[in-house]
Enzyme design. Structure first.
Site, PDB file in Angstrom:
ATOM      1  N   LYS A   1      44.229  37.962  87.663  1.00 45.82           N
ATOM      2  CA  LYS A   1      43.721  38.150  86.302  1.00 45.82           C
ATOM      3  C   LYS A   1      44.911  38.191  85.347  1.00 45.82           C
ATOM      4  O   LYS A   1      45.947  38.785  85.678  1.00 45.82           O
ATOM      5  CB  LYS A   1      42.916  39.459  86.239  1.00 45.82           C
ATOM      6  CG  LYS A   1      42.206  39.697  84.917  1.00 45.82           C
ATOM      7  CD  LYS A   1      41.331  40.956  84.991  1.00 45.82           C
ATOM      8  CE  LYS A   1      40.570  41.227  83.705  1.00 45.82           C
ATOM      9  NZ  LYS A   1      39.696  42.417  83.791  1.00 45.82           N
TER      10      LYS A   1
ATOM     11  N   SER B   1      34.926  41.791  82.401  1.00 45.43           N
ATOM     12  CA  SER B   1      35.944  40.965  81.800  1.00 45.43           C
ATOM     13  C   SER B   1      36.706  40.083  82.790  1.00 45.43           C
ATOM     14  O   SER B   1      37.389  39.155  82.356  1.00 45.43           O
ATOM     15  CB  SER B   1      36.954  41.853  81.063  1.00 45.43           C
ATOM     16  OG  SER B   1      37.634  42.692  81.961  1.00 45.43           O
TER      17      SER B   1
ATOM     18  N   SER C   1      34.323  45.751  85.118  1.00 46.43           N
ATOM     19  CA  SER C   1      34.844  44.388  84.961  1.00 46.43           C
ATOM     20  C   SER C   1      35.178  43.636  86.239  1.00 46.43           C
ATOM     21  O   SER C   1      35.470  42.442  86.176  1.00 46.43           O
ATOM     22  CB  SER C   1      36.079  44.403  84.062  1.00 46.43           C
ATOM     23  OG  SER C   1      35.676  44.464  82.725  1.00 46.43           O
TER      24      SER C   1
HETATM   25  N1  GLN Z   1      32.282  45.876  79.660  1.00 50.94           N
HETATM   26  C1  GLN Z   1      33.126  47.005  79.557  1.00 50.94           C
HETATM   27  C2  GLN Z   1      33.892  46.955  78.270  1.00 50.94           C
HETATM   28  O1  GLN Z   1      33.713  46.050  77.540  1.00 50.94           O
HETATM   29  C3  GLN Z   1      34.025  47.103  80.758  1.00 50.94           C
HETATM   30  C4  GLN Z   1      35.290  46.350  80.644  1.00 50.94           C
HETATM   31  C5  GLN Z   1      36.207  46.522  81.816  1.00 50.94           C
HETATM   32  O2  GLN Z   1      35.853  47.061  82.861  1.00 50.94           O
HETATM   33  N2  GLN Z   1      37.448  46.112  81.627  1.00 50.94           N
HETATM   34  O3  GLN Z   1      34.671  47.819  77.960  1.00 50.94           O
END
Ligand code: GLN
Length: 472
Positions: free
Chosen positions: A67, A143, A167
């Site tokens: 990532k 994400s 994410s």
């Molecule tokens: N969807 C969540 C957010 O927007 C989780 C994001 C994540 O785990 N990095 O913060």
């Protein structure tokens, strides 16, 4: 193909790391133009590593996608943001990358993501769109959407992601792959660009449960460079993974089967639970009464931490610098105005607000108190059960751009993944069949396994059992 299979092929002499790297680069050209999972990759560096690969090492010659918020020496680390595109190249390896390299793996490719990991669809990437390889009109989740999509598309054997509120698990669920968020502190965060430091964890996205165990084994362990790293030995995750679920007590929280969950998701998860029961697991209804407050709690705490962490992106210390500022304050203003996308700005504003004097107690302190209650819910539940099972997301993957003016819908859909981050416990997503949804007849559904603090062993064991079920 799984990492375990590829490793066997190497050891049997059926193929070589150099061959695989070259083939992978071709596959990225032919397939990834459609999916858009890769932001960049460096074939020359990978081929050099492949030529030197030591196949006797546990991960010898295995390519792993990373990532784009995990620092890897000499490679870009854009975090999906315009801010870091032009002038940032990592000058060190994150601890997870050091560990992967030491065991012979080849970090290959930088995977697309929501900007600074804020989002659930990879639509907040400022750099490119990633689609879901199971249906290209749809989001891959986020994400870590690039990591999940590449594994699902066969353009990566496995990838690392990061999980602050879901994410790793949610994109794994949407793309039909395995995703594992370790216990907070199990895997070093050193070299991961921080979003919300009390919630962030790095973990694997893979095509099989065995591969998830293999990567977790490689990256877990104490790291003095991360002050929140746990100084406890790492067990051998292979030991109990194949033991099955006979006698294991599985809690099913009533709050996770609530209004708003899609009937196909509910049906598949319930079918999984029934089949585990048939294999000898003991199914017990449980309650996690503070679940309904998890989303609000998370968005206060995560945004507060983000507003502090992201202050370093100011055009001086990090990030693109504005061209013609009037003075130093204007330089900060312009650089941040141009560098950050709208979701990141929204979080910084929200986070700054909840931390500001006069509001701190009403929002931030209060959220911390609710966080403690959510943690206590799990502690109490794990006195009676060994693991908890739930859906990962209320629905399968939605269409790209279908939530553009309604960010709140995406926030609310994090309801099943966020509690594990707030409590610091491990959780993973395993494919649980497919269902018809919103004009598509076959979209992946994920089932979530949550385990007590440092309970990755039993979590993987249940995951492996689920992998063997026959699901709709
Ligand atoms: N969807 C969540 C957010 O927007 C989780 C994001 C994540 O785990 N990095 O913060």
């Amino acid at each position: 193909m799984s990492l375990v299979t590829l490793r066997r092929q190497y050891r049997n002499g059926e193929t070589t790391p150099s061959e695989v790297m070259a083939r992978l680069a071709d596959t990225i050209v032919t397939r990834d133009t459609k999916t858009g999972a890769y932001l960049s990759h460096d074939l020359d560096v990978a081929l050099k590593a492949a030529a030197l690969a030591d196949l006797s090492k546990p991960l010898g010659g295995l390519p792993i996608g990373i990532k784009d918020n995990i620092n890897t020496l000499g490679q870009p680390c854009t975090c999906g943001s315009k801010f870091l595109v032009k002038n940032y190249i990592s000058h060190y390896d994150a601890t997870v990358i050091v560990k992967l390299k030491n065991l012979g793996a080849i970090p290959f490719g930088r995977m697309n993501m929501d900007e600074f990991a804020m989002g659930s669809a990879t639509e907040n990437s400022a750099l490119q769109t990633t689609s879901n390889p199971r249906d290209h009109a749809r989001i891959p989740g986020g994400s870590s959407g690039g990591s999940a999509a590449a594994v699902a598309d066969g353009t990566a054997f496995a990838a690392l992601g990061s999980d602050t509120g879901g994410s790793i698990r949610q994109p794994a669920s949407h793309c039909g792959v395995v995703g594992l968020k370790p216990t907070y502190g199990r895997v070093s965060r050193y070299g991961l660009v921080a979003f919300a430091s009390s919630l962030d964890q790095i973990g694997p996205l893979t095509s099989t449960v065995d591969d998830a165990a293999l990567i977790l084994q490689a990256i877990a362990g104490y790291d003095p460079q991360d002050s929140t790293s746990l100084d406890v030995p790492v067990p051998d995750y292979g030991v109990e993974i194949d033991l099955g679920v006979k006698g294991i007590r599985i809690g099913v929280p009533k709050e996770y089967f609530c209004e708003g969950i899609h009937s196909g998701v509910q049906k598949n998860v319930e079918s999984g639970i029934r089949q585990l029961e048939a294999l000898g697991a003991v199914i017990l209804p449980i309650s996690l009464p503070h679940t309904e407050h998890a989303v609000a709690t998370y968005y206060v705490i995560a945004s507060a931490e983000a507003s502090s962490n992201l202050s370093r992106f100011d055009g001086i210390r990090y990030g693109n610098r504005a061209d013609n500022p009037a003075d130093i304050i204007d330089l900060y203003h312009q650089s941040r105005e141009l560098g950050f996308g709208s979701e990141v700005k929204r979080r910084i504003i929200l986070g700054t607000y909840v931390l500001s004097s006069g509001y701190y107690d009403a929002y931030y302190t209060r959220a911390q108190k609710v966080r403690a209650l959510i943690t206590k819910d799990f502690k109490r539940a794990f006195e009676a059960v060994d693991v908890i099972i739930s859906p990962v997301a209320p629905t399968p993957a939605r269409k790209i751009n279908s939530c553009a003016d309604d960010t709140l819908q995406d926030y609310l859909a994090d309801i099943f993944t966020i509690p594990a981050n707030l409590a610091g416990i491990p959780a993973m997503s395993v494919p649980c069949g497919t269902t018809a949804f919103d004009g598509s007849d076959s979209l992946p559904v994920g089932i979530q396994i949550l385990a007590p603090h440092l309970g990755e062993g039993i979590m993987l064991r249940v995951a492996k059992a689920i992998e063997g079920l026959s699901l709709p």
